[in-house]
Enzyme design. Structure first.
Site, PDB file in Angstrom:
ATOM      1  CB  CYS A 133       5.403  -5.050   4.508  1.00 15.97           C
ATOM      2  SG  CYS A 133       3.993  -5.957   3.836  1.00 15.97           S
ATOM      3  CD  GLU A 143      -2.402 -11.979  -2.256  1.00 13.73           C
ATOM      4  OE1 GLU A 143      -2.930 -11.625  -1.181  1.00 13.73           O
ATOM      5  OE2 GLU A 143      -2.108 -11.173  -3.144  1.00 13.73           O
TER       6      GLU A 143
HETATM    7  N1  LIG Z   1      -2.694  -8.991  -0.545  1.00 18.02           N
HETATM    8  C1  LIG Z   1      -1.265  -8.960  -0.321  1.00 18.02           C
HETATM    9  C2  LIG Z   1      -0.847  -7.528  -0.014  1.00 18.02           C
HETATM   10  C3  LIG Z   1       0.661  -7.393   0.174  1.00 18.02           C
HETATM   11  C4  LIG Z   1       1.092  -5.935   0.041  1.00 18.02           C
HETATM   12  O1  LIG Z   1       0.290  -5.044  -0.276  1.00 18.02           O
HETATM   13  N2  LIG Z   1       2.373  -5.707   0.297  1.00 18.02           N
HETATM   14  C5  LIG Z   1       2.886  -4.385   0.085  1.00 18.02           C
HETATM   15  C6  LIG Z   1       3.839  -3.949   1.179  1.00 18.02           C
HETATM   16  S1  LIG Z   1       3.004  -3.700   2.713  1.00 18.02           S
HETATM   17  C7  LIG Z   1       3.702  -4.351  -1.192  1.00 18.02           C
HETATM   18  O2  LIG Z   1       4.450  -5.256  -1.488  1.00 18.02           O
HETATM   19  N3  LIG Z   1       3.540  -3.281  -1.944  1.00 18.02           N
HETATM   20  C8  LIG Z   1       4.257  -3.090  -3.137  1.00 18.02           C
HETATM   21  C9  LIG Z   1       3.468  -2.210  -4.039  1.00 18.02           C
HETATM   22  O3  LIG Z   1       2.389  -2.594  -4.462  1.00 18.02           O
HETATM   23  O4  LIG Z   1       3.956  -1.114  -4.276  1.00 18.02           O
HETATM   24  C10 LIG Z   1      -0.904  -9.919   0.818  1.00 18.02           C
HETATM   25  O5  LIG Z   1      -1.775 -10.150   1.685  1.00 18.02           O
HETATM   26  O6  LIG Z   1       0.209 -10.478   0.823  1.00 18.02           O
END
Ligand SMILES: N[C@@H](CCC(=O)N[C@@H](CS)C(=O)NCC(=O)O)C(=O)O
Length: 191
Positions: free
Chosen positions: A10, A62
């Site tokens: 990630c 976040e």
């Molecule tokens: N806006 C969030 C985005 C975090 C994010 O999208 N993480 C992804 C992994 S790269 C996640 O956990 N995805 C799980 C999902 O929604 O399936 C941040 O900046 O922390």
């Protein structure tokens, strides 16, 4: 005790990992399987996303907010410039990060026209970096950290050559001289 609920692949987690290394903060990692997220993750972050930071039972999600928090909680070394105007300009880049990430993810999905749109974003960053070593000026900081994980993945996973954008390519190389970013480069190579 600081714990990072993390996923190696990630790039948002990579932001947090880079800040933690830059600040010299000792932390534990709990690796989350993104294809089978545990239900308790949604209790920590209703969005069910990583990264999540836990400090002695206190929880924060976040990546951009976590970065700001860590920078204030552990002031040394500072990851924003002292000048308020330069700081604001750096924060504006982070605030508008989706302008960059949308074409990246479109390219990853193979959407039509995504390559051109992503290249426009690379050209934008390249123009920003002509004449300054880092995105918020003379020192490495949170604006660089916000973008670098995607550049490493664009280069390493999407096989995008950064050669046409010399200032951008130099910036990535310069960043990779830092142990925090070099570790991420190695991680991407192993994905
Ligand atoms: N806006 C969030 C985005 C975090 C994010 O999208 N993480 C992804 C992994 S790269 C996640 O956990 N995805 C799980 C999902 O929604 O399936 C941040 O900046 O922390």
């Amino acid at each position: 005790m600081t714990t990072l609920y993390d996923a190696a692949r990630c790039p948002y987690c990579a932001r947090t990992r880079i800040v933690l290394v830059e600040k010299g903060i000792a932390y534990e990692t709990v690796e989350i399987d993104l294809s089978d997220r545990p239900s308790w993750l949604f209790e920590m972050n209703p969005a069910g996303k990583v990264p999540v930071l836990e400090e002695d039972g206190w929880i924060l999600s976040e990546s951009a907010v976590i970065a700001e928090y860590l920078n204030e909680r552990y002031p040394e070394p500072p990851l924003w410039p002292e000048d308020p105007g330069e700081r604001a300009a750096g924060r504006l880049l982070v605030f508008r990060f989706d302008d960059f990430s949308k074409p990246y993810y479109a390219l990853r999905r193979g959407d039509e026209g995504a390559r051109e749109r992503f290249e426009e974003e690379l050209a934008f960053l390249d123009a920003m970096l002509r004449g300054v070593p880092w995105l918020s000026g003379q020192a490495f900081g949170l604006a660089d950290i916000a973008f670098l994980p995607w550049l490493l993945r664009a280069r390493g996973l999407l096989r995008i050559s950064l050669e046409p954008w010399a200032a951008l390519a130099d910036w990535v190389e310069r960043a990779c001289e830092r142990p925090s970013v070099a570790a991420e480069q190695q991680l991407v190579a192993a994905l």
